[in-house]
Scaffold this motif. Sequence first.
Motif, short mmCIF file in Angstrom:
data_model
loop_
_atom_site.label_atom_id
_atom_site.label_comp_id
_atom_site.label_asym_id
_atom_site.label_seq_id
_atom_site.Cartn_x
_atom_site.Cartn_y
_atom_site.Cartn_z
N PHE A 16 56.12 31.68 80.45
CA PHE A 16 55.84 32.30 79.16
C PHE A 16 54.86 31.47 78.35
O PHE A 16 54.03 32.00 77.60
CB PHE A 16 57.13 32.61 78.39
N GLU A 17 54.92 30.13 78.50
CA GLU A 17 53.98 29.27 77.78
C GLU A 17 52.55 29.47 78.27
O GLU A 17 51.60 29.40 77.49
CB GLU A 17 54.38 27.81 77.90
N ALA A 18 52.42 29.77 79.57
CA ALA A 18 51.08 30.02 80.12
C ALA A 18 50.49 31.29 79.53
O ALA A 18 49.29 31.35 79.22
CB ALA A 18 51.17 30.13 81.64
N ILE A 19 51.33 32.30 79.32
CA ILE A 19 50.86 33.55 78.71
C ILE A 19 50.45 33.29 77.26
O ILE A 19 49.38 33.73 76.82
CB ILE A 19 51.96 34.62 78.76
N VAL A 20 51.28 32.59 76.53
CA VAL A 20 50.98 32.26 75.13
C VAL A 20 49.67 31.50 75.03
O VAL A 20 48.80 31.83 74.22
CB VAL A 20 52.13 31.44 74.50
N LYS A 33 39.56 40.04 69.62
CA LYS A 33 39.22 40.08 68.20
C LYS A 33 40.33 40.73 67.38
O LYS A 33 41.22 41.39 67.93
CB LYS A 33 37.91 40.84 68.00
N ILE A 34 40.29 40.49 66.07
CA ILE A 34 41.28 41.08 65.16
C ILE A 34 41.28 42.59 65.32
O ILE A 34 40.23 43.24 65.29
CB ILE A 34 40.96 40.70 63.70
N GLY A 35 42.46 43.16 65.55
CA GLY A 35 42.58 44.60 65.74
C GLY A 35 42.60 45.03 67.19
O GLY A 35 42.95 46.18 67.49
N ASP A 36 42.21 44.12 68.10
CA ASP A 36 42.28 44.45 69.53
C ASP A 36 43.73 44.55 69.98
O ASP A 36 44.62 43.88 69.41
CB ASP A 36 41.58 43.38 70.36
N HIS A 37 43.97 45.34 70.99
CA HIS A 37 45.31 45.47 71.56
C HIS A 37 45.41 44.69 72.86
O HIS A 37 44.47 44.67 73.66
CB HIS A 37 45.65 46.94 71.84
N LEU A 38 46.55 44.02 73.05
CA LEU A 38 46.81 43.35 74.31
C LEU A 38 47.17 44.40 75.37
O LEU A 38 47.54 45.52 75.04
CB LEU A 38 47.98 42.37 74.17
N GLU A 43 51.29 45.68 82.59
CA GLU A 43 50.02 45.10 83.01
C GLU A 43 50.03 43.58 82.91
O GLU A 43 49.47 42.88 83.76
CB GLU A 43 48.88 45.68 82.15
N LEU A 44 50.69 43.05 81.86
CA LEU A 44 50.78 41.59 81.71
C LEU A 44 51.63 40.98 82.83
O LEU A 44 51.33 39.88 83.30
CB LEU A 44 51.37 41.24 80.34
N VAL A 55 57.21 37.74 79.89
CA VAL A 55 56.25 38.42 79.03
C VAL A 55 56.87 38.67 77.65
O VAL A 55 56.24 38.45 76.61
CB VAL A 55 55.80 39.75 79.65
N ARG A 56 58.12 39.11 77.64
CA ARG A 56 58.78 39.41 76.36
C ARG A 56 58.97 38.14 75.53
O ARG A 56 58.81 38.16 74.31
CB ARG A 56 60.12 40.09 76.63
N GLU A 57 59.29 37.03 76.20
CA GLU A 57 59.45 35.77 75.47
C GLU A 57 58.10 35.32 74.90
O GLU A 57 58.01 34.84 73.76
CB GLU A 57 59.99 34.69 76.40
#
Length: 259
Positions: A16-20, A33-38, A43-44, A55-57
Amino acid sequence: MSQTPEVPAAAKTRAFEAIVSSIESQVLSGELKIGDHLPGERELVTQFEVSRSSVREAMRVLESNGIVASRPGDPRGAVVLSPTSAPLHKMISRLARTSSSSLADLLIYRMTMESSANSLAATRRSDADLLKLEKAMARMRAARSQSQSAFSQADLDFHDVIAQASGHALLQITGEAVRQSIEQLITSSIEQSSDDEAMMQRTLDHHHEVFMAIQKQDAHLAEHLARSSLFEYYGHLVPADDRTALAALASFGQATQTS
């Protein structure tokens, strides 16, 4: 029937730290950018080759840090937020509650930051910025007949306008967090003031001086006023040993004042 081996806790943490870390890096680099969606959760999971729980963490951490927000009912992934002072304010507040000299430390930090913001604002300000400052002072004058808390909020708004005029986003974000933390720490002392009217008038007089220095683009005077006024307001609330250091910082640049 063989059982699936349990994944060590350390491996889950690294996942989870790698995702963060990856998403934070994409935000900092401007790739996100601000407003973009992950991407969505599924998919993650595929992209990072991790479990849904990882992913949830990661999403919980990113939301807690004010980097993204999930919107209920939105089928898309979490949205990237604009930077705010909330995470920093939380950290500073936590440090303030655990440090015996927290007020002095915060005051020194605020004196340093606000003198820089004042100086930059005097150099970079526009006519629109001056108009915003005039409106902020008008709100302060109106708040005198309301309450001390309303006046304090209008005071904070005045400093926010200066931070915006400085053109330095980090000064704006950190300054907001530090000012709010100091206000929380000294609320009881301010409420016990025997002459609120005199204190508010002194504050208005000081803000007018700051406004005039910024209007005249006198950066040296503007930065000195930030330090000296903070010491005048709060210096008596800190221990004597800390007061000496604050006084030295407050007097720095005094010789540059103009009449």
